[in-house]
Design an enzyme around this catalytic site. Structure first.
Site, short mmCIF file in Angstrom:
data_model
loop_
_atom_site.label_atom_id
_atom_site.label_comp_id
_atom_site.label_asym_id
_atom_site.label_seq_id
_atom_site.Cartn_x
_atom_site.Cartn_y
_atom_site.Cartn_z
CB CYS A 141 8.96 25.18 18.60
SG CYS A 141 9.97 25.98 17.51
CG ASP A 142 5.62 22.97 24.36
OD1 ASP A 142 5.63 21.75 23.97
OD2 ASP A 142 5.28 23.30 25.12
CB SER A 143 2.70 26.46 21.15
OG SER A 143 3.56 26.82 20.04
N GLY B 11 7.65 28.78 23.11
CA GLY B 11 9.24 28.68 23.48
C GLY B 11 9.81 28.15 22.45
#
Length: 216
Positions: A86-88, A123
Site C-alpha cells: 500500500c501507499d498513500s 494504492g
C-alpha cells in the site's frame, strides 16, 4: 461452517496503523517491510513516462513496487501467501503530499491544509504466490478543521505528522482535526478494507479463510 485456512497474508509495510486496521478486521498478517527506494521508483517511472505522475499513478506504482519487492523475497518459501503493498498520498490544490519528513515542512503543510479539503489517495496491490497480481486505487475526501498556530506547533511537536502522508492521521492525535470525510474511513488510515476484500476475491481467495483462527 468455519472457512478453511487460507494463505498467509503478508503486509509489505512498516505502518503500525495499516497493521492495526487489518487486525481490527480479524486478519492476522505478518509484516515484512519492503526495501523499495520510493523516490528512485518515482524518478524512474516519470522518466519512462516523460511526465510527472498523477497522484493515483504514484500511489499505485509505489504500492505495486512494495508488494513486488516482498513477493520476490518470499519466492522460495514453500507455504502459500498473499503480499499486500500500500501507499498513500494527499492531493490538495493540485499538489501531491507524501510524508513531510521534517517539522518545518509538516508545519507549512498543516497551515496550508487548515480549513481546506483534500483527497487522501491509497494504492493497493496484492500478489499471490502463483504470480497473480491485482491492484486498485481508492480516494477519500478529507476536510480539515481550522487550526490555530498554537495547535499546529503542539501537533508537530508530538512527532506524529512527520511520518504520515498529508501530515495528519485519522486514528491518532490528528483525528481531532478532521472535521469530516467522504468515502471509506479505513482508506484515510492507509488501507481500505473494502478494497482489500474485493482484491482478495479477485484472486479467488475466501476472505474468511484469512481471518485469525480461534485456538482450542
Amino acid at each position: 461452517m468455519q472457512a478453511s485456512q487460507g494463505p498467509q497474508l503478508v503486509l509489505a509495510s512498516a505502518s503500525p496503523a495499516r497493521l492495526a486496521v487489518l487486525q481490527s478486521a480479524g486478519l492476522s498478517p505478518t509484516v515484512q517491510v519492503s526495501e523499495v527506494d520510493e523516490p528512485a521508483v518515482q524518478r524512474a517511472q516519470e522518466a519512462a513516462l516523460g511526465r510527472a505522475m498523477t497522484a493515483e499513478e504514484l500511489a499505485g506504482v509505489l504500492a505495486e513496487s512494495k508488494a513486488t519487492d516482498v513477493a520476490t523475497q518470499l519466492a522460495d518459501t514453500s507455504h502459500s501467501w498473499l503480499v499486500l503493498g500500500c501507499d498513500s498520498v494527499l492531493l490538495m490544490d493540485g499538489q501531491i503530499y507524501g510524508k513531510p519528513g521534517s517539522a518545518d515542512i509538516a508545519r507549512q503543510r498543516l497551515r496550508h491544509m487548515s480549513g481546506q479539503a483534500g483527497d487522501l489517495i491509497t494504492g493497493h496491490c496484492l500478489i499471490a504466490d502463483d504470480g497473480q497480481k491485482v491492484s486498485a486505487v481508492r480516494r477519500t475526501v478529507v476536510r480539515i478543521g481550522t487550526l490555530s498556530e498554537q495547535e499546529i506547533d503542539a501537533y508537530v511537536a508530538t512527532g506524529e505528522p512527520l511520518h504520515v502522508a498529508g501530515s495528519f492521521t485519522l486514528d491518532g492525535i490528528g483525528g481531532a482535526f478532521v472535521d469530516s470525510i467522504e468515502g471509506d474511513p479505513s482508506n484515510v488510515i492507509g488501507v481500505s478494507l473494502p478494497t482489500v476484500r474485493r482484491l482478495i476475491a479477485e484472486l479467488g481467495v475466501d476472505w474468511f479463510s484469512l481471518l485469525a483462527q480461534p485456538s482450542g
